[in-house]
Design a protein around this motif. Structure first.
Motif, PDB file in Angstrom:
ATOM      1  N   LEU A   1       0.851  -1.202  -0.074  1.00 25.87           N
ATOM      2  CA  LEU A   1       0.030   0.037   0.099  1.00 25.87           C
ATOM      3  C   LEU A   1       0.696   1.133  -0.233  1.00 25.87           C
ATOM      4  O   LEU A   1       0.511   2.274  -0.704  1.00 25.87           O
ATOM      5  CB  LEU A   1      -0.982  -0.060   1.168  1.00 25.87           C
ATOM      6  N   ALA A   2       2.125   1.323   0.641  1.00 24.50           N
ATOM      7  CA  ALA A   2       2.921   2.187   0.904  1.00 24.50           C
ATOM      8  C   ALA A   2       3.517   2.694  -0.536  1.00 24.50           C
ATOM      9  O   ALA A   2       3.398   3.851  -0.905  1.00 24.50           O
ATOM     10  CB  ALA A   2       3.858   2.073   1.814  1.00 24.50           C
ATOM     11  N   ILE A   3       3.794   1.799  -1.262  1.00 25.64           N
ATOM     12  CA  ILE A   3       4.618   1.878  -2.538  1.00 25.64           C
ATOM     13  C   ILE A   3       3.566   2.204  -3.578  1.00 25.64           C
ATOM     14  O   ILE A   3       3.803   3.109  -4.494  1.00 25.64           O
ATOM     15  CB  ILE A   3       5.223   0.755  -3.166  1.00 25.64           C
ATOM     16  N   LYS A   4       2.277   1.744  -3.478  1.00 29.50           N
ATOM     17  CA  LYS A   4       1.239   2.142  -4.470  1.00 29.50           C
ATOM     18  C   LYS A   4       0.711   3.782  -4.329  1.00 29.50           C
ATOM     19  O   LYS A   4       0.440   4.458  -5.340  1.00 29.50           O
ATOM     20  CB  LYS A   4      -0.137   1.279  -4.176  1.00 29.50           C
ATOM     21  N   LYS A   5       1.056   4.254  -2.934  1.00 27.60           N
ATOM     22  CA  LYS A   5       0.666   5.613  -2.544  1.00 27.60           C
ATOM     23  C   LYS A   5       2.063   6.456  -3.023  1.00 27.60           C
ATOM     24  O   LYS A   5       1.964   7.705  -2.842  1.00 27.60           O
ATOM     25  CB  LYS A   5       0.304   5.866  -1.267  1.00 27.60           C
TER      26      LYS A   5
ATOM     27  N   ASN B   1       5.192   6.168  -1.554  1.00 24.98           N
ATOM     28  CA  ASN B   1       6.021   6.347  -0.227  1.00 24.98           C
ATOM     29  C   ASN B   1       6.995   5.401  -0.502  1.00 24.98           C
ATOM     30  O   ASN B   1       6.972   4.257   0.434  1.00 24.98           O
ATOM     31  CB  ASN B   1       4.938   6.341   0.919  1.00 24.98           C
ATOM     32  N   ARG B   2       8.072   5.684  -1.239  1.00 18.04           N
ATOM     33  CA  ARG B   2       9.377   4.737  -1.322  1.00 18.04           C
ATOM     34  C   ARG B   2       9.910   4.326  -0.055  1.00 18.04           C
ATOM     35  O   ARG B   2      10.349   3.213   0.230  1.00 18.04           O
ATOM     36  CB  ARG B   2      10.124   5.178  -2.300  1.00 18.04           C
TER      37      ARG B   2
ATOM     38  N   HIS C   1       7.871   2.123   2.459  1.00 17.68           N
ATOM     39  CA  HIS C   1       7.973   0.772   1.516  1.00 17.68           C
ATOM     40  C   HIS C   1       9.089   0.199   2.061  1.00 17.68           C
ATOM     41  O   HIS C   1       9.014  -0.979   2.433  1.00 17.68           O
ATOM     42  CB  HIS C   1       7.718   0.902   0.266  1.00 17.68           C
ATOM     43  N   GLU C   2      10.158   0.942   1.689  1.00 22.90           N
ATOM     44  CA  GLU C   2      11.738   0.308   2.014  1.00 22.90           C
ATOM     45  C   GLU C   2      11.865  -0.156   3.578  1.00 22.90           C
ATOM     46  O   GLU C   2      12.208  -1.288   3.785  1.00 22.90           O
ATOM     47  CB  GLU C   2      12.731   1.255   1.700  1.00 22.90           C
ATOM     48  N   ARG C   3      11.404   0.636   4.628  1.00 27.63           N
ATOM     49  CA  ARG C   3      11.289   0.417   5.796  1.00 27.63           C
ATOM     50  C   ARG C   3      10.649  -0.842   6.312  1.00 27.63           C
ATOM     51  O   ARG C   3      10.991  -1.918   7.021  1.00 27.63           O
ATOM     52  CB  ARG C   3      11.160   1.542   6.687  1.00 27.63           C
ATOM     53  N   LEU C   4       9.326  -0.941   5.666  1.00 30.67           N
ATOM     54  CA  LEU C   4       8.407  -1.850   5.851  1.00 30.67           C
ATOM     55  C   LEU C   4       8.899  -3.289   5.412  1.00 30.67           C
ATOM     56  O   LEU C   4       8.901  -4.398   6.144  1.00 30.67           O
ATOM     57  CB  LEU C   4       7.031  -1.617   5.358  1.00 30.67           C
TER      58      LEU C   4
END
Length: 180
Positions: A66-70, A72-73, A76-79
């Motif tokens: 969901l983060a990368i789709k929004k 928020n790279r 996303h990387e941290r998750l």
């Protein structure tokens, strides 16, 4: 080093680690510390903890997508890094449990037994198969090869998510048979 030799270096490491992890886990799974003369208490409290870790991993994977789709790279990387850390924590606890505690036999009969072993077998096979996929995805992201990362991540994500979710399902199905 050329770009190609860097890729080859990581590819060799990925193959090595992808073979090493299942082999070491299989060996350690069959070693009991008490048989080696160690006086250790069974770590029978670990299964609900590592099942919870599997559940959290599933949630983290979905949040990362969901983060990368929004866009928020960074999140996303941290998750994704957290998901890898969770998977490693699971693996350490799983091995520790099996090195100190006798394996639990599934007590269900009939159709539920087939369902359980279907989940268990697919979980085990895909947990081995996902190792190189996760490593390749991660290395491609770190190398900023995002087009190639995205291609493999589309394969990696559903398999990794399935492994995390079926880990919880397998635990819930066998939990009534654990010796307390």
């Amino acid at each position: 080093m050329t770009k190609k030799s860097i890729d080859q270096k990581y590819n060799k490491l990925i193959v090595f680690v992808s073979i090493l992890i299942p082999v070491v886990v299989a060996i350690l799974f069959n070693i009991k510390l008490k048989d080696l003369g160690f006086n250790v208490e069974p770590l029978s409290f670990l299964p609900p903890i590592y099942a919870t870790i599997n559940g959290v991993t599933a949630v983290v994977l979905v949040a990362a997508v969901l983060a990368i789709k929004k866009g928020n790279r960074k999140l996303h990387e941290r998750l994704m890094t957290f998901a890898i850390a969770l998977s490693l924590a699971f693996l350490v606890m799983y091995v520790a449990y099996h090195m100190t505690t006798e394996s639990t036999k599934f007590g269900g009969e009939g159709t539920i037994r087939l369902v359980y072993f279907g989940f268990l077998l697919s979980h085990i096979i895909l947990s081995i198969a996902v190792i190189p996929l996760v490593l390749i995805s991660y290395v491609r992201a770190l190398a900023a090869k995002f087009d190639r990362h995205k291609k493999i991540a589309k394969i990696t994500f559903p398999i990794w998510l399935y492994v995390a979710v079926t880990g919880v399902i397998v635990y819930l199905m066998i939990a009534p048979y654990y010796v307390q």
